[in-house]
Design an enzyme around this catalytic site. Structure first.
Site, mmCIF file in Angstrom:
data_model
loop_
_atom_site.group_PDB
_atom_site.id
_atom_site.type_symbol
_atom_site.label_atom_id
_atom_site.label_comp_id
_atom_site.label_asym_id
_atom_site.label_seq_id
_atom_site.Cartn_x
_atom_site.Cartn_y
_atom_site.Cartn_z
ATOM 1 N N CYS A 174 -2.983 -5.808 8.473
ATOM 2 C CA CYS A 174 -1.956 -6.855 8.519
ATOM 3 C C CYS A 174 -2.025 -7.634 9.839
ATOM 4 O O CYS A 174 -2.106 -8.868 9.844
ATOM 5 C CB CYS A 174 -0.580 -6.250 8.298
ATOM 6 S SG CYS A 174 -0.273 -4.730 9.211
HETATM 7 N N1 NAP Z 1 2.503 -1.187 5.005
HETATM 8 C C1 NAP Z 1 1.795 -2.263 5.364
HETATM 9 O O1 NAP Z 1 2.361 -3.285 5.808
HETATM 10 C C2 NAP Z 1 0.292 -2.264 5.252
HETATM 11 C C3 NAP Z 1 -0.387 -3.461 5.496
HETATM 12 C C4 NAP Z 1 -1.780 -3.492 5.389
HETATM 13 C C5 NAP Z 1 -2.470 -2.349 5.047
HETATM 14 N N2 NAP Z 1 -1.801 -1.188 4.834
HETATM 15 C C6 NAP Z 1 -2.574 0.010 4.493
HETATM 16 O O2 NAP Z 1 -2.380 0.271 3.095
HETATM 17 C C7 NAP Z 1 -2.439 1.679 2.867
HETATM 18 C C8 NAP Z 1 -1.144 2.123 2.179
HETATM 19 O O3 NAP Z 1 -0.063 1.801 3.042
HETATM 20 P P1 NAP Z 1 1.460 1.929 2.603
HETATM 21 O O4 NAP Z 1 2.240 1.277 3.659
HETATM 22 O O5 NAP Z 1 1.619 1.516 1.190
HETATM 23 O O6 NAP Z 1 1.643 3.524 2.712
HETATM 24 P P2 NAP Z 1 2.746 4.437 2.025
HETATM 25 O O7 NAP Z 1 3.961 3.621 1.729
HETATM 26 O O8 NAP Z 1 2.886 5.647 2.864
HETATM 27 O O9 NAP Z 1 2.085 4.842 0.625
HETATM 28 C C9 NAP Z 1 0.899 5.589 0.532
HETATM 29 C C10 NAP Z 1 0.829 6.207 -0.851
HETATM 30 O O10 NAP Z 1 -0.348 6.996 -0.924
HETATM 31 C C11 NAP Z 1 -0.088 8.206 -1.647
HETATM 32 N N3 NAP Z 1 -0.800 9.285 -0.963
HETATM 33 C C12 NAP Z 1 -0.592 9.743 0.296
HETATM 34 N N4 NAP Z 1 -1.500 10.696 0.608
HETATM 35 C C13 NAP Z 1 -2.275 10.848 -0.501
HETATM 36 C C14 NAP Z 1 -3.373 11.707 -0.820
HETATM 37 N N5 NAP Z 1 -3.843 12.593 0.073
HETATM 38 N N6 NAP Z 1 -3.930 11.588 -2.050
HETATM 39 C C15 NAP Z 1 -3.442 10.704 -2.938
HETATM 40 N N7 NAP Z 1 -2.391 9.895 -2.706
HETATM 41 C C16 NAP Z 1 -1.828 9.961 -1.492
HETATM 42 C C17 NAP Z 1 1.406 8.442 -1.589
HETATM 43 O O11 NAP Z 1 1.859 8.666 -2.913
HETATM 44 P P3 NAP Z 1 2.298 10.105 -3.497
HETATM 45 O O12 NAP Z 1 2.652 10.989 -2.325
HETATM 46 O O13 NAP Z 1 3.463 9.758 -4.356
HETATM 47 O O14 NAP Z 1 1.109 10.548 -4.249
HETATM 48 C C18 NAP Z 1 2.002 7.124 -1.106
HETATM 49 O O15 NAP Z 1 2.779 6.518 -2.093
HETATM 50 C C19 NAP Z 1 -2.635 2.343 4.256
HETATM 51 O O16 NAP Z 1 -3.990 2.635 4.442
HETATM 52 C C20 NAP Z 1 -2.163 1.263 5.207
HETATM 53 O O17 NAP Z 1 -2.781 1.353 6.479
HETATM 54 C C21 NAP Z 1 -0.427 -1.129 4.911
#
Ligand code: NAP
Length: 343
Positions: A147
């Site tokens: 981001c």
């Molecule tokens: N938030 C932002 O603004 C943003 C911006 C750009 C990029 N990103 C990137 O996008 C990715 C996701 O970010 P997010 O903010 O959406 O994170 P998040 O809200 O913490 O969601 C991550 C999801 O991944 C699942 N998960 C976690 N560990 C796992 C595992 N070992 N195996 C399978 N599923 C797993 C979890 O679902 P369950 O526990 O329900 O399975 C959770 O819903 C990250 O790499 C982050 O750096 C985020």
């Protein structure tokens, strides 16, 4: 097209579901979650009630692949590097939202993410359409940018290309809303820690810094960026103020014209007027990046440019769908034409 979302219970996963629900050429084939398997989508994403009538499933990557033509992996870094190879073996196209495949230099990834990369042989295309559109068209796997990097790379690239700034002294001062930290509760994201505060963090070592420099060094290998991220008490949005030191005598109006030329025809870049300040709230829920300010401080030979994005849309899931549209030959703005809200 059948589209699978792995990690659908998180913030970017939820945002993918919201956008894909509005996409006329896609059907969501599955939305995975380990924690919420069997639960209806609106239990976690209440705004999708009566929009998406489906349940989370806990599926192996092989099963997601057999049901999908394209898969988004919206997972913490370190996890996609294990899953993406399986998806590719099954012939699906992948857009990964983590940092796992963003780096050209694997040793840089391993240093900043403190992880051994298990599949350095997978070569993804960096998914910043404004710079890599032609490569994205042919990609099997796209590494969706971070981001902060989206806001900074797009915010400063035109000045570097134009060769009018000292590329060794770029200062990017960024502020992000709390959704940037994901849905997982953490003490630092507790309401009492975020509200009424502006918190600088990782002021010289954020893992987005090498990602930003790696891409900007394609324009000029001498690029060096001082990047200070701050957490601010908003839910969504990134504002970046970029300070550059001029090596040419230019006016603010000329800088604005440089940006207009660089981003001519871009569907999601809005170039504002000289001295017009972009507002985080104007891009909320949209895939736009607004770039403006273009102020020149003649006495200090400094130019100031400001960019704003919604971290969950242009900074993550919206850009991911934009990349999918390019990969599949769809119109680039399909599913992404939502308008922001004001006030
Ligand atoms: N938030 C932002 O603004 C943003 C911006 C750009 C990029 N990103 C990137 O996008 C990715 C996701 O970010 P997010 O903010 O959406 O994170 P998040 O809200 O913490 O969601 C991550 C999801 O991944 C699942 N998960 C976690 N560990 C796992 C595992 N070992 N195996 C399978 N599923 C797993 C979890 O679902 P369950 O526990 O329900 O399975 C959770 O819903 C990250 O790499 C982050 O750096 C985020």
């Amino acid at each position: 097209m059948r589209v699978g979302v792995i990690g659908a219970s998180g913030y970017t996963g939820g945002e993918l579901l919201r956008i894909l629900a509005m996409h006329e050429a896609c059907e969501i084939s599955c939305a995975t979650s380990r924690k919420y398997a069997g639960e209806r989508i609106h239990k976690v994403h209440p705004h999708l009630r009566e929009i998406l009538d489906m349940r989370f499933e806990n599926l192996a990557p092989e099963d997601v692949a057999t049901r999908s033509d394209v898969v988004f992996t919206a997972l913490p870094h370190g996890v996609p590097m294990k899953i993406v190879p399986v998806l590719l073996e099954h012939g699906v196209k992948v857009v990964d939202l983590s940092g796992d495949f963003r780096f050209k230099s694997i040793s840089t990834y391993e240093k900043y993410y403190q992880l051994k990369h298990e599949h350095p042989e997978i070569k993804a295309i960096y998914g910043l359409p404004e710079l890599y559109r032609e490569k994205i068209k042919k990609a099997e796997v796209v590494a969706n940018p971070g981001c902060y990097p989206t806001s900074i790379i797009l915010g400063v690239a035109p000045l570097i290309k134009e060769r009018i700034i000292d590329v060794g002294k770029i200062i990017a001062d960024s502020k992000s809303g709390a959704s940037g930290g994901g849905a997982q509760p953490k003490p630092v994201l507790h309401f009492c820690m975020v509200e009424e505060n502006i918190l600088p963090y990782k002021v010289s070592s954020h893992r987005h810094l090498p990602e930003i420099e790696e891409r900007l060094r394609e324009f000029d290998e001498r690029v060096s960026v001082s990047f200070v991220p701050h957490l601010v008490p908003v839910i969504r949005g990134i504002e970046t103020t970029i300070h550059c030191f001029l090596i040419e005598d230019v006016e603010g109006e000329e800088i604005k014209k440089i940006y207009e030329k660089f981003y001519e025809g871009e569907p999601f870049v809005r170039v504002l007027n000289h001295r017009e300040m972009p507002r985080m709230s104007s891009v909320r829920g949209t895939n736009y990046i607004d770039i403006g300010c273009f102020e020149v401080d003649k006495e200090r030979e400094r130019a100031i440019v400001v960019s704003v994005i919604d971290n969950l849309v242009k900074g993550a899931s919206g850009q991911a769908v934009q990349n999918m549209n390019i990969m599949l030959g769809f119109k680039e703005d399909m599913g992404l034409r939502s308008i922001g809200v004001h006030p």
